[in-house]
Scaffold this motif. Structure first.
Motif, PDB file in Angstrom:
ATOM      1  N   TYR A 106     -72.057 -16.038 -18.653  1.00 61.14           N
ATOM      2  CA  TYR A 106     -70.546 -15.330 -18.255  1.00 61.14           C
ATOM      3  C   TYR A 106     -69.798 -14.623 -17.232  1.00 61.14           C
ATOM      4  N   THR A 107     -70.965 -13.809 -17.131  1.00 63.62           N
ATOM      5  CA  THR A 107     -70.055 -12.104 -16.690  1.00 63.62           C
ATOM      6  C   THR A 107     -70.724 -13.023 -15.326  1.00 63.62           C
ATOM      7  N   ILE A 108     -71.316 -13.113 -14.641  1.00 65.58           N
ATOM      8  CA  ILE A 108     -71.144 -13.930 -13.146  1.00 65.58           C
ATOM      9  C   ILE A 108     -70.603 -14.645 -13.024  1.00 65.58           C
ATOM     10  N   LEU A 109     -69.885 -16.084 -13.337  1.00 62.88           N
ATOM     11  CA  LEU A 109     -68.106 -16.037 -13.504  1.00 62.88           C
ATOM     12  C   LEU A 109     -67.401 -14.995 -13.817  1.00 62.88           C
ATOM     13  N   HIS A 110     -67.480 -14.542 -14.386  1.00 59.21           N
ATOM     14  CA  HIS A 110     -66.667 -13.520 -14.920  1.00 59.21           C
ATOM     15  C   HIS A 110     -65.845 -12.515 -12.941  1.00 59.21           C
ATOM     16  N   ARG A 111     -66.812 -11.743 -13.209  1.00 57.45           N
ATOM     17  CA  ARG A 111     -67.506 -11.312 -11.813  1.00 57.45           C
ATOM     18  C   ARG A 111     -66.748 -12.179 -10.633  1.00 57.45           C
ATOM     19  N   ARG A 112     -66.891 -13.115 -10.404  1.00 54.44           N
ATOM     20  CA  ARG A 112     -66.790 -13.804  -9.124  1.00 54.44           C
ATOM     21  C   ARG A 112     -65.158 -14.973  -9.229  1.00 54.44           C
ATOM     22  N   GLY A 113     -64.696 -14.286 -10.396  1.00 50.76           N
ATOM     23  CA  GLY A 113     -63.421 -14.790 -10.672  1.00 50.76           C
ATOM     24  C   GLY A 113     -63.056 -16.515 -10.690  1.00 50.76           C
ATOM     25  N   HIS A 114     -64.673 -16.660 -11.100  1.00 51.30           N
ATOM     26  CA  HIS A 114     -64.145 -18.349 -11.356  1.00 51.30           C
ATOM     27  C   HIS A 114     -64.091 -19.005 -12.524  1.00 51.30           C
TER      28      HIS A 114
ATOM     29  N   ARG B 118     -60.086 -30.729  -5.243  1.00 54.60           N
ATOM     30  CA  ARG B 118     -59.567 -30.446  -5.054  1.00 54.60           C
ATOM     31  C   ARG B 118     -58.369 -28.982  -4.858  1.00 54.60           C
ATOM     32  N   GLU B 119     -59.104 -27.828  -4.986  1.00 56.05           N
ATOM     33  CA  GLU B 119     -59.490 -26.018  -4.362  1.00 56.05           C
ATOM     34  C   GLU B 119     -58.019 -25.611  -5.719  1.00 56.05           C
ATOM     35  N   ASP B 120     -58.040 -26.499  -6.815  1.00 54.89           N
ATOM     36  CA  ASP B 120     -57.389 -26.315  -7.796  1.00 54.89           C
ATOM     37  C   ASP B 120     -57.865 -25.344  -8.640  1.00 54.89           C
ATOM     38  N   ALA B 121     -57.470 -24.200  -8.669  1.00 59.72           N
ATOM     39  CA  ALA B 121     -58.545 -23.388  -9.373  1.00 59.72           C
ATOM     40  C   ALA B 121     -58.442 -22.886 -10.734  1.00 59.72           C
TER      41      ALA B 121
ATOM     42  N   ALA C 201     -74.023 -20.242 -28.792  1.00 58.28           N
ATOM     43  CA  ALA C 201     -74.410 -20.055 -27.687  1.00 58.28           C
ATOM     44  C   ALA C 201     -75.665 -20.912 -26.864  1.00 58.28           C
ATOM     45  N   TYR C 202     -76.420 -21.947 -27.581  1.00 59.53           N
ATOM     46  CA  TYR C 202     -77.161 -22.509 -27.149  1.00 59.53           C
ATOM     47  C   TYR C 202     -75.383 -24.059 -26.261  1.00 59.53           C
ATOM     48  N   VAL C 203     -74.714 -24.557 -27.357  1.00 61.07           N
ATOM     49  CA  VAL C 203     -73.592 -25.216 -26.707  1.00 61.07           C
ATOM     50  C   VAL C 203     -72.874 -24.339 -25.788  1.00 61.07           C
ATOM     51  N   LEU C 204     -73.002 -23.047 -25.621  1.00 65.95           N
ATOM     52  CA  LEU C 204     -71.891 -22.164 -24.549  1.00 65.95           C
ATOM     53  C   LEU C 204     -72.798 -22.804 -23.310  1.00 65.95           C
ATOM     54  N   ILE C 205     -73.596 -22.507 -22.901  1.00 65.30           N
ATOM     55  CA  ILE C 205     -74.514 -22.374 -22.110  1.00 65.30           C
ATOM     56  C   ILE C 205     -74.804 -23.857 -21.370  1.00 65.30           C
ATOM     57  N   LYS C 206     -74.327 -25.208 -22.262  1.00 67.39           N
ATOM     58  CA  LYS C 206     -73.648 -26.813 -21.319  1.00 67.39           C
ATOM     59  C   LYS C 206     -72.660 -26.419 -21.190  1.00 67.39           C
ATOM     60  N   VAL C 207     -71.686 -25.973 -21.738  1.00 64.77           N
ATOM     61  CA  VAL C 207     -70.143 -25.535 -21.120  1.00 64.77           C
ATOM     62  C   VAL C 207     -70.376 -24.554 -19.711  1.00 64.77           C
ATOM     63  N   LEU C 208     -70.711 -22.740 -19.934  1.00 63.04           N
ATOM     64  CA  LEU C 208     -70.897 -22.677 -18.044  1.00 63.04           C
ATOM     65  C   LEU C 208     -71.329 -23.291 -17.341  1.00 63.04           C
ATOM     66  N   THR C 209     -72.804 -24.090 -17.224  1.00 61.33           N
ATOM     67  CA  THR C 209     -73.323 -24.214 -16.459  1.00 61.33           C
ATOM     68  C   THR C 209     -73.017 -25.190 -15.321  1.00 61.33           C
ATOM     69  N   PRO C 210     -72.349 -25.804 -16.479  1.00 62.29           N
ATOM     70  CA  PRO C 210     -70.954 -26.840 -14.826  1.00 62.29           C
ATOM     71  C   PRO C 210     -70.390 -25.719 -13.598  1.00 62.29           C
ATOM     72  N   GLY C 211     -70.420 -24.411 -14.592  1.00 62.55           N
ATOM     73  CA  GLY C 211     -69.072 -24.418 -13.516  1.00 62.55           C
ATOM     74  C   GLY C 211     -70.017 -23.874 -11.823  1.00 62.55           C
ATOM     75  N   PHE C 212     -71.254 -23.409 -12.205  1.00 62.41           N
ATOM     76  CA  PHE C 212     -71.663 -22.825 -11.288  1.00 62.41           C
ATOM     77  C   PHE C 212     -72.631 -24.648 -10.195  1.00 62.41           C
ATOM     78  N   PHE C 213     -72.908 -25.439 -11.141  1.00 64.75           N
ATOM     79  CA  PHE C 213     -73.614 -27.040 -10.464  1.00 64.75           C
ATOM     80  C   PHE C 213     -71.955 -27.648  -9.750  1.00 64.75           C
ATOM     81  N   ALA C 214     -71.441 -27.594 -10.107  1.00 63.72           N
ATOM     82  CA  ALA C 214     -69.556 -27.981  -9.646  1.00 63.72           C
ATOM     83  C   ALA C 214     -69.661 -27.476  -8.325  1.00 63.72           C
ATOM     84  N   ARG C 215     -69.755 -26.572  -7.851  1.00 66.03           N
ATOM     85  CA  ARG C 215     -69.373 -25.421  -7.029  1.00 66.03           C
ATOM     86  C   ARG C 215     -70.593 -25.261  -6.154  1.00 66.03           C
ATOM     87  N   GLY C 216     -71.817 -26.285  -6.450  1.00 65.62           N
ATOM     88  CA  GLY C 216     -73.182 -26.195  -5.332  1.00 65.62           C
ATOM     89  C   GLY C 216     -73.831 -24.987  -5.754  1.00 65.62           C
TER      90      GLY C 216
END
Length: 520
Positions: free
Chosen positions: A430-438, A301-304, A367-382
């Motif tokens: 996290y650093t990559i998501l942050h730098r991309r503004g996601h 829905r492009e709801d950033a 860290a194990y848990v945060l990886i589970k939370v952060l990884t969908p930020g990439f997969f949801a964007r393909g």
């Protein structure tokens, strides 16, 4: 369904599964101990179980759920989603059959790659190969279960899939009770457990197939055809397997090195990881499963702003539950392992070794848990390439740390290397998501997580005193042990949440909105 409610359903059923898992491992520790039979079974179970975590809780869901959701909510609706799933199943099944057949044929070589050092112990390598061949068909069955779970999760029907692991533990408990013994050779007990693993796969598949049909979808096998959507799914799954499975791939590396250490090392690692998996499964996997479809919808829905808030809430909620778990398991490792595993073939020396491994493992739990939370930020964007790159860097770092510490610290060093490399991977994601503004952690979320950490430290101090005061209760009878564990849990929960309530370590209004189903 709101994020909190979804996590509650998945986490609650996962908690039930973990309780059954504790009952299973309490029996296993007493009947198998930490000798040759136990090491052989845990290596045999490691291979299909690692693939289970990679597929059911990682790559397949990460790739399949967004594509199924797109079909389900697109113009074709349920019919299009059903057709897509049937096409995937028709291609997926022959590939799995071939994969399983090849592994069965070449199993001695595969086990040699993982545990060649077992050849130095008469009969141990041969038993490991036999048990792995018996248990490996579980991979085929649980991969089909992962497809069915993806269908249900995409429809926000999380309960049936989250309940499936309970069936695995029930089957293993049944196998132990029927065929286990504390006397004589424990190889027969190990064989019964390996058979129970494959039986559990059949039971789980039937359960999920019934749940999918109850949800109104019928999946029929067709002639395999690589249509564009199936090809796209395949292109996503391969890198996603690596990107979403850093923890599981690290476990395989640990297996390789652990089999080269003293007898029992593989067992110590397994028992410690069972305790570590409780909060990881209840919190990390539940959040990762719930957040992916929700995040996919927001991004579609492009709801950033909504996506930012969702991941911020997931981080806050994950740390709210993970930090106290890590602190409690770390400070009370010895008495907890004593209360749960000590007895039968599992000696005081085994307890001390397992407790040391547990302390090292839980240092990486957040860290194990945060990886589970952060990884969908990439997969949801393909984007599956970036997690692959970070995972490769983390795995390389993991091996380097192992080589530096293994001679001095042994199996504890292996566990510590896994924790350190997981923090490294988490920081990169996290650093990559942050730098991309996601995704950027807000100051309020950081402050609340800092307060959660403070409350966890206060709780740890209280638990250190309580475990010392209870003393021998952790090694007494079953009722005394249960009472001592209950005292640890109640003391920890009271201290942690009491301190949080006073200092304001969680967002009460936002959580209330989530419970009502409002994620805005």
């Amino acid at each position: 369904m709101s994020l909190v409610k979804s996590v509650g359903v998945i986490g609650g059923l996962t908690l039930v599964s973990r309780i059954f898992g504790f009952a299973r491992d309490m029996l296993l520790s007493r009947l198998l101990g930490a000798g040759a039979g136990a090491d052989a079974f845990f290596v045999a179970f490691k291979l299909p179980n690692t693939f289970r975590r990679l597929f059911a809780e990682g790559a397949f869901s990460a790739a399949y759920v967004p594509m199924f959701s797109k079909e389900l909510h697109g113009p074709g609706g349920k019919k299009a989603a059903e057709r897509f799933s049937a096409n995937v199943l028709s291609v997926f099944l022959p590939v799995l059959l071939l994969f399983t057949a090849l592994f069965e044929i070449f199993m001695p070589g595969i086990v040699w790659l993982m545990a060649s050092a077992y050849q130095d112990v008469p009969g141990k390598f041969e038993l490991t190969v036999e048990l792995t061949r018996i248990a490996f068909p579980y991979l085929l069955l649980i991969s089909l279960v992962s497809l069915l779970s993806g269908v249900l999760n995409s429809m926000s029907k999380f309960a049936a899939a989250a309940a499936a692991p309970i069936l695995l533990n029930i089957c293993l408990i049944g196998g132990v009770l029927l065929f286990g013994s504390t006397t004589g050779d424990n190889a027969e007990t190990a064989r019964a457990l390996a058979i129970s693993v494959t039986v559990a796969g059949v039971v789980q598949f039937v359960w999920l197939l019934w749940a999918v049909r109850r949800a109104g979808l019928t999946l029929r096998l067709r002639r395999p055809r690589l249509d564009p959507k199936v090809k796209q799914l395949g292109r996503i799954i391969v890198p996603a397997t690596f990107g979403a499975g850093i923890y599981q791939l690290s476990q395989l590396i640990d297996t390789f090195f652990a089999t080269r250490l003293e007898e029992g090392a593989m067992s110590f690692l397994n028992y410690a990881d069972r305790l570590n998996q409780l909060p990881l499964g209840v919190v990390g996997i539940a959040l990762g499963t719930a957040i992916l479809p929700a995040l996919s919808r927001l991004i579609a829905r492009e709801d950033a702003d909504g996506a930012q808030r969702l991941q911020g809430t997931a981080v806050e909620l994950s740390m709210l539950l993970t930090l106290p778990a890590a602190a409690a398991l770390g400070v009370a490792a010895q008495p907890i392992v004593e209360a749960i595993f000590l007895g039968g073939r599992f000696t005081a020396e085994h307890v001390a070794a397992t407790a040391g491994v547990l302390v090292a493992l839980v240092s990486g739990l957040p860290a194990y848990v945060l990886i589970k939370v952060l990884t969908p930020g990439f997969f949801a964007r393909g984007d599956t390439k970036t997690p692959v790159k970070t995972a490769a860097a983390a795995l390389t770092f993991n091996v380097a740390v192992i080589l530096l510490v293994i001679d001095r610290f042994g199996i504890v060093g292996l566990a510590a290397a896994t924790a350190v490399s997981s923090w490294f991977n988490c920081a990169m994601l996290y650093t990559i998501l942050h730098r991309r503004g996601h995704f950027t952690l807000s100051g309020q979320v950081v402050l609340r997580v800092a307060k959660q950490l403070f409350a966890a430290l206060v709780m740890a101090a209280g638990l250190w005193w309580v475990t010392g005061a209870l003393g021998s209760a952790f090694t007494a009878g079953a009722l005394a042990r249960a009472g001592a564990l209950a005292a640890v849990v109640l003391t920890g929960a009271t201290l942690y949440f009491g301190v949080l309530w006073v200092i304001g370590g969680f967002h009460r209004e936002h959580l209330a909105k989530l419970r009502r189903g409002n994620t805005a």
